[in-house]
Design a protein around this motif. Structure first.
Motif, PDB file in Angstrom:
ATOM      1  N   ALA A   1      -3.424  -4.314  -6.249  1.00 15.86           N
ATOM      2  CA  ALA A   1      -3.321  -3.828  -6.636  1.00 15.86           C
ATOM      3  C   ALA A   1      -4.393  -2.787  -5.959  1.00 15.86           C
ATOM      4  N   TRP A   2      -4.465  -1.518  -6.556  1.00 17.52           N
ATOM      5  CA  TRP A   2      -4.718  -0.739  -5.379  1.00 17.52           C
ATOM      6  C   TRP A   2      -6.089   0.596  -6.592  1.00 17.52           C
ATOM      7  N   ARG A   3      -6.774   1.192  -6.241  1.00 22.05           N
ATOM      8  CA  ARG A   3      -7.595   2.391  -6.381  1.00 22.05           C
ATOM      9  C   ARG A   3      -7.227   3.925  -5.606  1.00 22.05           C
ATOM     10  N   CYS A   4      -6.810   4.582  -6.157  1.00 20.58           N
ATOM     11  CA  CYS A   4      -5.988   5.809  -5.510  1.00 20.58           C
ATOM     12  C   CYS A   4      -6.966   6.915  -5.941  1.00 20.58           C
ATOM     13  N   ARG A   5      -7.399   7.777  -4.649  1.00 19.22           N
ATOM     14  CA  ARG A   5      -8.492   9.091  -5.448  1.00 19.22           C
ATOM     15  C   ARG A   5      -8.618   9.813  -4.127  1.00 19.22           C
ATOM     16  N   ASP A   6      -8.449  11.250  -4.852  1.00 19.05           N
ATOM     17  CA  ASP A   6      -8.252  12.508  -3.607  1.00 19.05           C
ATOM     18  C   ASP A   6      -7.101  11.783  -1.760  1.00 19.05           C
ATOM     19  N   GLY A   7      -6.253  11.482  -2.562  1.00 16.89           N
ATOM     20  CA  GLY A   7      -5.447  10.854  -1.540  1.00 16.89           C
ATOM     21  C   GLY A   7      -6.395   9.209  -0.194  1.00 16.89           C
ATOM     22  N   ALA A   8      -7.102   8.775  -0.831  1.00 18.71           N
ATOM     23  CA  ALA A   8      -7.682   7.713  -0.202  1.00 18.71           C
ATOM     24  C   ALA A   8      -7.267   6.843  -1.372  1.00 18.71           C
ATOM     25  N   ILE A   9      -6.554   5.230  -0.468  1.00 17.44           N
ATOM     26  CA  ILE A   9      -7.003   4.037  -1.075  1.00 17.44           C
ATOM     27  C   ILE A   9      -7.755   2.998  -0.998  1.00 17.44           C
ATOM     28  N   GLU A  10      -8.010   2.689  -2.111  1.00 19.32           N
ATOM     29  CA  GLU A  10      -8.971   1.034  -1.983  1.00 19.32           C
ATOM     30  C   GLU A  10      -7.928  -0.131  -2.711  1.00 19.32           C
ATOM     31  N   ALA A  11      -8.619  -1.358  -2.053  1.00 18.41           N
ATOM     32  CA  ALA A  11      -7.485  -2.096  -2.445  1.00 18.41           C
ATOM     33  C   ALA A  11      -8.771  -2.766  -3.470  1.00 18.41           C
ATOM     34  N   LEU A  12      -8.095  -3.101  -4.720  1.00 22.20           N
ATOM     35  CA  LEU A  12      -8.920  -3.702  -5.564  1.00 22.20           C
ATOM     36  C   LEU A  12      -8.495  -5.685  -5.934  1.00 22.20           C
ATOM     37  N   LEU A  13      -7.150  -5.640  -5.602  1.00 18.27           N
ATOM     38  CA  LEU A  13      -6.874  -7.022  -5.826  1.00 18.27           C
ATOM     39  C   LEU A  13      -5.838  -6.952  -4.039  1.00 18.27           C
ATOM     40  N   ALA A  14      -6.386  -8.112  -3.411  1.00 19.29           N
ATOM     41  CA  ALA A  14      -5.903  -8.591  -2.249  1.00 19.29           C
ATOM     42  C   ALA A  14      -4.366  -9.464  -2.052  1.00 19.29           C
TER      43      ALA A  14
ATOM     44  N   GLU B   1       1.264  -1.323  -0.094  1.00 22.59           N
ATOM     45  CA  GLU B   1       0.140  -0.144  -0.249  1.00 22.59           C
ATOM     46  C   GLU B   1       0.433   1.001   0.037  1.00 22.59           C
ATOM     47  N   ALA B   2       2.512   0.923   1.006  1.00 24.87           N
ATOM     48  CA  ALA B   2       3.279   2.397   0.475  1.00 24.87           C
ATOM     49  C   ALA B   2       3.439   2.618  -0.754  1.00 24.87           C
ATOM     50  N   LEU B   3       3.493   2.001  -1.578  1.00 23.44           N
ATOM     51  CA  LEU B   3       4.402   1.938  -2.721  1.00 23.44           C
ATOM     52  C   LEU B   3       3.199   2.729  -3.875  1.00 23.44           C
ATOM     53  N   ALA B   4       2.163   1.745  -3.224  1.00 21.99           N
ATOM     54  CA  ALA B   4       0.484   2.943  -3.962  1.00 21.99           C
ATOM     55  C   ALA B   4       0.296   3.965  -3.808  1.00 21.99           C
ATOM     56  N   LEU B   5       0.767   4.373  -2.775  1.00 24.25           N
ATOM     57  CA  LEU B   5       0.697   5.146  -1.923  1.00 24.25           C
ATOM     58  C   LEU B   5       2.118   7.095  -2.663  1.00 24.25           C
ATOM     59  N   ALA B   6       2.641   6.213  -3.001  1.00 23.45           N
ATOM     60  CA  ALA B   6       4.093   6.588  -3.247  1.00 23.45           C
ATOM     61  C   ALA B   6       3.948   6.761  -4.723  1.00 23.45           C
ATOM     62  N   ALA B   7       2.884   5.728  -6.213  1.00 22.86           N
ATOM     63  CA  ALA B   7       2.986   5.996  -7.149  1.00 22.86           C
ATOM     64  C   ALA B   7       1.960   7.314  -7.200  1.00 22.86           C
ATOM     65  N   HIS B   8       0.914   7.566  -6.341  1.00 23.27           N
ATOM     66  CA  HIS B   8      -0.247   8.308  -6.543  1.00 23.27           C
ATOM     67  C   HIS B   8       0.266   9.931  -6.436  1.00 23.27           C
ATOM     68  N   ARG B   9       1.211  10.202  -5.249  1.00 23.92           N
ATOM     69  CA  ARG B   9       1.469  10.824  -5.025  1.00 23.92           C
ATOM     70  C   ARG B   9       2.763  11.766  -6.083  1.00 23.92           C
ATOM     71  N   ARG B  10       3.690  10.913  -6.846  1.00 20.42           N
ATOM     72  CA  ARG B  10       4.618  11.091  -7.873  1.00 20.42           C
ATOM     73  C   ARG B  10       4.020  11.658  -8.722  1.00 20.42           C
ATOM     74  N   HIS B  11       2.948  10.618  -9.305  1.00 19.48           N
ATOM     75  CA  HIS B  11       2.481  11.217 -10.228  1.00 19.48           C
ATOM     76  C   HIS B  11       0.632  10.962 -10.389  1.00 19.48           C
ATOM     77  N   GLY B  12       0.395  10.936  -9.707  1.00 13.03           N
ATOM     78  CA  GLY B  12      -1.226  11.546 -10.006  1.00 13.03           C
ATOM     79  C   GLY B  12      -2.229  10.179 -10.413  1.00 13.03           C
ATOM     80  N   VAL B  13      -1.298   9.037 -10.356  1.00 10.87           N
ATOM     81  CA  VAL B  13      -1.654   8.102 -10.855  1.00 10.87           C
ATOM     82  C   VAL B  13      -2.992   7.604  -9.861  1.00 10.87           C
ATOM     83  N   GLU B  14      -4.317   7.182 -11.295  1.00 16.13           N
ATOM     84  CA  GLU B  14      -5.248   6.419 -10.105  1.00 16.13           C
ATOM     85  C   GLU B  14      -5.323   5.027 -10.000  1.00 16.13           C
ATOM     86  N   HIS B  15      -5.090   4.029 -10.684  1.00 19.40           N
ATOM     87  CA  HIS B  15      -4.671   2.262 -10.579  1.00 19.40           C
ATOM     88  C   HIS B  15      -3.660   2.032 -11.190  1.00 19.40           C
TER      89      HIS B  15
END
Length: 233
Positions: free
Chosen positions: A131-144, A101-115
Motif C-alpha cells: 500500500a502506498w501514499r502518492c502525492r505530487d509525484g512522490a510515493i511513500e510505502a504505507l504497507l511493506a 510501486e510501478a502499479l501505484a504510480l500508474a494509478a496516480h498518473r491516470r486517476h490522480g488518486v493519493e492512496h
C-alpha cells in the motif's frame, strides 16, 4: 541529463520504455503488449523499437532499469537476464524497480488518486500486495511488500480520508478479500499490469538521487523464499 531504458516481463504483459530528458523537456517512448508465454520473443524487439523511435543508440544510454518483482518467476528471470546482459555489455548501472510501486504510480498518473493498494496474483491462492501514499509525484510505502492469502489482507488506517484505490491482477480474487477491506476501497482495477513506462520514471527518480548499482548487484525479488509444487495424485 540521463537517458534511461526500462523493461519488464513480470506479468502476462511485456513492455519497454525509454526516458530522455534535456533542456528541451522530457520525452517518453514506450511499448506495451499482453503477451503470455511470448516474453522471450517480444522483449528485445520492443527495446529496439523504443530506441529507434527515440533516435537513441544503446551506446548513448546512461542506465538500464527493469521490473525486479514481485511477479512471475519465469518472467522476472527473463527481464533480469536481459537487463543484466545489456548493463554488463554497455558498462551501465542496473536499477531494479518494484512492480507494485510501478502499479501505484500508474494509478496516480491516470486517476490522480493519493492512496493506492497494489496487488498481483501470486498463484497458489496468494497475492503480492503493498500500500502506498502518492502525492505530487512522490510515493511513500504505507504497507511493506508481502505475499499472503488474500483473506489475510489488512490495510493501515488513513483517518477521515479512508478511501483506497486498488489496482493489479490480485483483485481478480475479490471474493476472497475480507469484507472490511472491500468496504474501504473506492474503486478496484483488476486488469492493469505493471509497465516499463512507470518503471523508467521511478528509475529516473532513483538515478537522480544517486543510485548507480552495478549489474551484478541487482537481483529479482520473489518475496517467496521457497516455492513448493505438489504433483496431484
Amino acid at each position: 541529463m540521463p537517458i534511461l531504458l526500462a523493461l519488464d516481463a513480470s506479468s502476462s504483459a511485456c513492455s519497454a520504455a525509454l526516458l530522455q530528458r534535456d533542456d528541451a523537456g522530457e520525452r517518453l517512448v514506450s511499448r506495451f503488449a499482453l503477451t503470455p508465454r511470448e516474453h522471450t520473443r517480444r522483449l528485445l524487439p520492443m527495446i529496439d523499437e523504443v530506441l529507434a523511435e527515440a533516435g537513441v543508440t544503446a551506446a548513448e544510454l546512461d542506465g538500464i532499469a527493469y521490473g525486479r518483482g514481485p511477479g512471475s518467476f519465469t518472467g522476472l528471470r527473463i527481464a533480469a537476464g536481459t537487463a543484466q546482459g545489456l548493463a554488463y555489455g554497455l558498462g551501465l548501472p542496473l536499477l531494479g524497480v518494484s512492480t507494485l510501486e510501478a502499479l501505484a504510480l500508474a494509478a496516480h498518473r491516470r486517476h490522480g488518486v493519493e492512496h493506492v493498494v497494489t496487488a498481483m496474483d501470486a498463484r497458489m491462492g496468494e497475492i503480492y500486495v503493498a500500500a502506498w501514499r502518492c502525492r505530487d509525484g512522490a510515493i511513500e510505502a504505507l504497507l511493506a511488500e508481502a505475499v499472503m492469502p488474500p483473506e489475510h489482507l489488512r490495510l493501515p488506517p488513513l483517518g477521515e480520508d479512508d478511501g483506497w484505490y486498488a489496482i493489479g491482477s490480485g483483485w481478480s480474487l475479490w471474493e476472497a478479500i475480507p469484507a472490511e477491506v472491500q468496504a474501504r476501497l473506492g474503486r478496484h482495477d483488476a486488469e492493469s499490469e505493471p509497465a516499463a513506462e512507470e518503471m523508467v520514471l521511478l528509475a529516473a527518480r532513483d538515478y537522480a538521487q544517486g543510485a548507480r548499482p552495478a549489474a551484478h548487484e541487482s537481483q529479482p525479488i520473489y518475496l517467496r523464499d521457497q516455492v513448493a509444487w505438489q504433483k496431484g495424485k
